[in-house]
Design an enzyme around this catalytic site. Structure first.
Site, PDB file in Angstrom:
ATOM      1  N   ASP A  49       0.819  -1.202   0.000  1.00  0.00           N
ATOM      2  CA  ASP A  49       0.000   0.000   0.000  1.00  0.00           C
ATOM      3  C   ASP A  49       0.864   1.267   0.000  1.00  0.00           C
ATOM      4  O   ASP A  49       2.027   1.246   0.402  1.00  0.00           O
ATOM      5  CB  ASP A  49      -0.882   0.035   1.248  1.00  0.00           C
ATOM      6  CG  ASP A  49      -2.023  -0.970   1.213  1.00  0.00           C
ATOM      7  OD1 ASP A  49      -2.095  -1.755   0.248  1.00  0.00           O
ATOM      8  OD2 ASP A  49      -2.833  -0.964   2.160  1.00  0.00           O
ATOM      9  N   HIS A 200       3.907  -2.131   3.125  1.00  0.00           N
ATOM     10  CA  HIS A 200       3.892  -0.752   2.618  1.00  0.00           C
ATOM     11  C   HIS A 200       5.204  -0.412   1.920  1.00  0.00           C
ATOM     12  O   HIS A 200       6.273  -0.514   2.528  1.00  0.00           O
ATOM     13  CB  HIS A 200       3.652   0.244   3.762  1.00  0.00           C
ATOM     14  CG  HIS A 200       2.298   0.131   4.376  1.00  0.00           C
ATOM     15  ND1 HIS A 200       1.967  -0.883   5.255  1.00  0.00           N
ATOM     16  CD2 HIS A 200       1.179   0.890   4.233  1.00  0.00           C
ATOM     17  CE1 HIS A 200       0.702  -0.743   5.618  1.00  0.00           C
ATOM     18  NE2 HIS A 200       0.204   0.326   5.013  1.00  0.00           N
TER      19      HIS A 200
END
Length: 239
Positions: A49, A200
């Site tokens: 993400d 991430h």
């Protein structure tokens, strides 16, 4: 306090708890169905993400290419506009790309118009960059309400959540990230579930988030699982 008032307070507390769970629990289906993971315990989906991020994403792509593994990247629209070549590099490497909104807000707390704009503007940024539609959407923080999921589907997006999250947006080392993920995979395998892992490669506040530990943890995970019977997949395999 009178018993009727106590009963009312208890009902309101329970309702608030249910709504919070429905909005924020990654695996809740109360507000509508989301893609998490099927009953395929030997399959793992690596998802990333908050990119693209020129500080980390190219290094992550190198690691994934070295192990010949495809992943899923949920990208923030404002960064897509700043780094279109990097977005195209992700796609050219064979990875799946999804919508992570335009600016990464807490969607349940915004108006219907803002929610639709966040999703549709990110879609446009991605589709203008890639020349192809996107089909997957992860709400920032996993937060949603019914209108968020309904809007996603109206825009042709499948909402996606997860069943492992490592907390790698915090300043923790690669060994800790990898250990948390391995613990989650082991738990999911006992439950006869595939593993949908959130990591991430960027940070929602600005480009340049330091994500070297995540890149290193990814390499450790691929070294741990690739030699065995585990299969790394992208989310489209689960539709």
């Amino acid at each position: 306090m009178p018993s009727a008032a106590l009963t009312t307070a208890a009902v309101l507390t329970a309702a608030a708890g249910t709504l919070t769970y429905a909005a924020l629990s990654a695996q809740s289906q109360i507000f509508g169905p989301t893609l998490i993971a099927p009953a395929r315990p030997n399959e793992i989906a690596l998802t990333y993400d908050d990119g693209p991020n020129p500080t980390a994403t190219p290094h992550l792509l190198e690691v994934l290419a070295r192990h010949q593994v495809r992943a899923t990247f949920f990208l923030i629209g404002k960064f897509v506009r700043q780094c279109p070549d990097l977005v195209r590099q992700i796609a050219a490497a064979g990875h799946l790309i999804g919508n992570h909104t335009m600016t990464h807000p807490w969607l349940p707390f915004h108006s219907a118009a803002r929610i639709r704009e966040e999703l549709s503007a990110c879609n446009k940024s991605l589709e203008d960059t890639l020349g192809a539609p996107v089909h997957y959407f992860r709400p920032p923080h996993g937060a949603r309400r019914p209108y968020v999921l309904r809007t996603a589907r109206e825009l042709g997006l499948i909402p996606v959540q997860w069943n492992i999250i490592a907390g790698d947006w915090k300043p923790i080392d690669a060994a800790t990230i990898a250990a948390r993920v391995i613990k989650g995979i082991t738990r999911n395998q006992r439950r006869n579930q595939a593993s949908n892992i959130v990591l991430h490669d960027g940070g929602n506040l600005a480009l340049g988030a330091p994500r070297t530990p995540t890149v290193e943890a990814t390499n450790q995970l691929l070294q741990t699982y690739a030699p065995g019977g585990t299969k790394f997949v992208t989310l489209e395999s689960w539709i």
